[in-house]
Design a protein around this motif. Structure first.
Motif, PDB file in Angstrom:
ATOM      1  N   VAL A  58      36.463  16.745  43.733  1.00 20.20           N
ATOM      2  CA  VAL A  58      37.052  15.632  44.291  1.00 20.20           C
ATOM      3  C   VAL A  58      36.442  14.325  44.275  1.00 20.20           C
ATOM      4  O   VAL A  58      37.100  13.449  44.071  1.00 20.20           O
ATOM      5  CB  VAL A  58      38.579  16.154  44.791  1.00 20.20           C
ATOM      6  N   ASN A  59      35.499  14.377  44.891  1.00 24.39           N
ATOM      7  CA  ASN A  59      34.677  13.535  45.637  1.00 24.39           C
ATOM      8  C   ASN A  59      34.001  13.014  44.808  1.00 24.39           C
ATOM      9  O   ASN A  59      34.089  11.349  44.509  1.00 24.39           O
ATOM     10  CB  ASN A  59      34.005  14.242  47.088  1.00 24.39           C
ATOM     11  N   LEU A  60      33.479  14.008  44.242  1.00 23.33           N
ATOM     12  CA  LEU A  60      32.610  13.224  42.972  1.00 23.33           C
ATOM     13  C   LEU A  60      33.500  12.543  42.060  1.00 23.33           C
ATOM     14  O   LEU A  60      32.867  11.431  41.325  1.00 23.33           O
ATOM     15  CB  LEU A  60      32.081  14.230  42.401  1.00 23.33           C
ATOM     16  N   THR A  61      34.537  12.787  41.813  1.00 24.10           N
ATOM     17  CA  THR A  61      35.863  12.120  40.384  1.00 24.10           C
ATOM     18  C   THR A  61      35.552  11.010  41.413  1.00 24.10           C
ATOM     19  O   THR A  61      35.807  10.160  40.311  1.00 24.10           O
ATOM     20  CB  THR A  61      36.858  13.311  40.762  1.00 24.10           C
ATOM     21  N   ALA A  62      36.089  10.969  42.387  1.00 18.07           N
ATOM     22  CA  ALA A  62      36.492   9.623  42.847  1.00 18.07           C
ATOM     23  C   ALA A  62      35.578   8.641  43.283  1.00 18.07           C
ATOM     24  O   ALA A  62      35.225   7.775  42.508  1.00 18.07           O
ATOM     25  CB  ALA A  62      36.818   9.912  43.916  1.00 18.07           C
ATOM     26  N   GLN A  63      34.203   8.903  42.230  1.00 15.08           N
ATOM     27  CA  GLN A  63      33.307   8.254  42.679  1.00 15.08           C
ATOM     28  C   GLN A  63      32.796   7.754  41.323  1.00 15.08           C
ATOM     29  O   GLN A  63      31.679   7.131  40.659  1.00 15.08           O
ATOM     30  CB  GLN A  63      31.248   8.853  43.866  1.00 15.08           C
ATOM     31  N   GLY A  64      33.018   8.505  40.242  1.00 15.94           N
ATOM     32  CA  GLY A  64      33.350   8.077  39.108  1.00 15.94           C
ATOM     33  C   GLY A  64      32.308   8.772  38.235  1.00 15.94           C
ATOM     34  O   GLY A  64      31.696   8.821  37.187  1.00 15.94           O
ATOM     35  N   LEU A  65      31.678   9.929  38.583  1.00 19.36           N
ATOM     36  CA  LEU A  65      30.550  10.330  38.477  1.00 19.36           C
ATOM     37  C   LEU A  65      30.842  12.313  37.888  1.00 19.36           C
ATOM     38  O   LEU A  65      30.169  12.779  36.968  1.00 19.36           O
ATOM     39  CB  LEU A  65      29.691  11.372  39.471  1.00 19.36           C
ATOM     40  N   LEU A  66      32.366  12.680  37.749  1.00 20.71           N
ATOM     41  CA  LEU A  66      32.598  14.009  37.172  1.00 20.71           C
ATOM     42  C   LEU A  66      34.296  13.417  36.434  1.00 20.71           C
ATOM     43  O   LEU A  66      34.866  12.231  37.671  1.00 20.71           O
ATOM     44  CB  LEU A  66      32.905  15.091  38.072  1.00 20.71           C
ATOM     45  N   ASP A  67      34.540  13.644  35.685  1.00 19.70           N
ATOM     46  CA  ASP A  67      36.600  14.395  35.558  1.00 19.70           C
ATOM     47  C   ASP A  67      37.165  15.172  35.878  1.00 19.70           C
ATOM     48  O   ASP A  67      36.448  16.549  35.714  1.00 19.70           O
ATOM     49  CB  ASP A  67      36.491  13.611  33.899  1.00 19.70           C
TER      50      ASP A  67
END
Length: 232
Positions: A58-67
């Motif tokens: 979820v953290n990496l998604t918030a950073q725009g690295l994951l969907d």
């Protein structure tokens, strides 16, 4: 009570370790754009419970690295050339602000000179890796170089923002760079930007205009290289 926060601190640390490991997997090209995976798969890979893995993703998604996909789990975000252009523009604007502030308040820091010397050492390592075409080493030192340089500004929020922006720009660029490196034994030597120490020298000589020009050349060089590789 000291013991009450222990599990939460451990879980937070584990979450960050997993997030850092997955980010490095993306930067290394082992997790490619569009690649899908689930919380369960990552938890099994690292031998941990699902909770810190989910938090890390979820953290990496918030950073725009994951969907995130509600039904299929997560996938590595696929950036476009327009995304990359926007990232370069944004990080250039942030860098200009940092340079101006360093020039205005640099004398207020008694350790400013020593700090720049330390940053310059990181720049020397980054430049050496760039000249050698060693992408893995370059990315590591380049991120550390800019993190330490931006930390001199004294605003941790701005420093963290620039760091995340630079991670995203590397993630966007690395797909094309690694494809070129792998294609017929492609060699990146002499093709990667390596003027880190010149940038530090410009700041040490209190030359924000010179620093601005160096960063502008950096962004133009990076964009031109990635556009050429994408076209190929």
């Amino acid at each position: 009570m000291p013991g009450t926060d222990g599990p939460a601190v451990i879980r937070s640390t584990l979450r960050q370790q997993i997030a850092d490991a997955l980010r490095d997997e993306v930067l290394a090209g082992r997790l490619e754009p569009g690649q899908e995976f689930t919380v369960k798969e990552i938890a099994e890979q690292y031998g941990v419970s699902a909770t810190p893995v989910r938090e890390a993703l979820v953290n990496l998604t918030a950073q725009g690295l994951l969907d995130a996909d509600q039904h299929r789990g997560f996938r590595v975000h696929e950036h476009t050339l327009d995304d990359y252009r926007g990232m370069l523009e944004a990080r250039g604007l942030v860098a200009d602000g940092i340079f101006r502030e360093l020039m205005a308040n640099g004398d207020a820091r008694p350790d400013a000179g020593e700090a720049l010397i330390s940053v310059r050492r990181r720049g020397e390592e980054a430049a050496r890796a760039a000249c050698a075409g060693d992408l893995n080493v370059l990315i590591g030192y380049d991120l550390r170089f800019w993190r330490e340089l931006s930390a001199l500004f004294g605003n941790p929020y701005l420093s963290d923002f620039l760091h995340r922006l630079r991670v995203k720009s590397w993630v966007c660029a690395v797909t094309h760079l690694r494809r070129e490196s792998d294609r017929n034994g492609g060699d990146l030597r002499g093709r990667l930007w390596s003027r880190h120490t010149e940038l530090v020298d410009a700041l040490a000589h209190r030359d924000p205009r010179g620093a601005h020009d160096i960063v502008r050349e950096y962004n133009a060089h990076s964009l031109g290289l990635i556009e050429r590789l994408a076209a190929e």
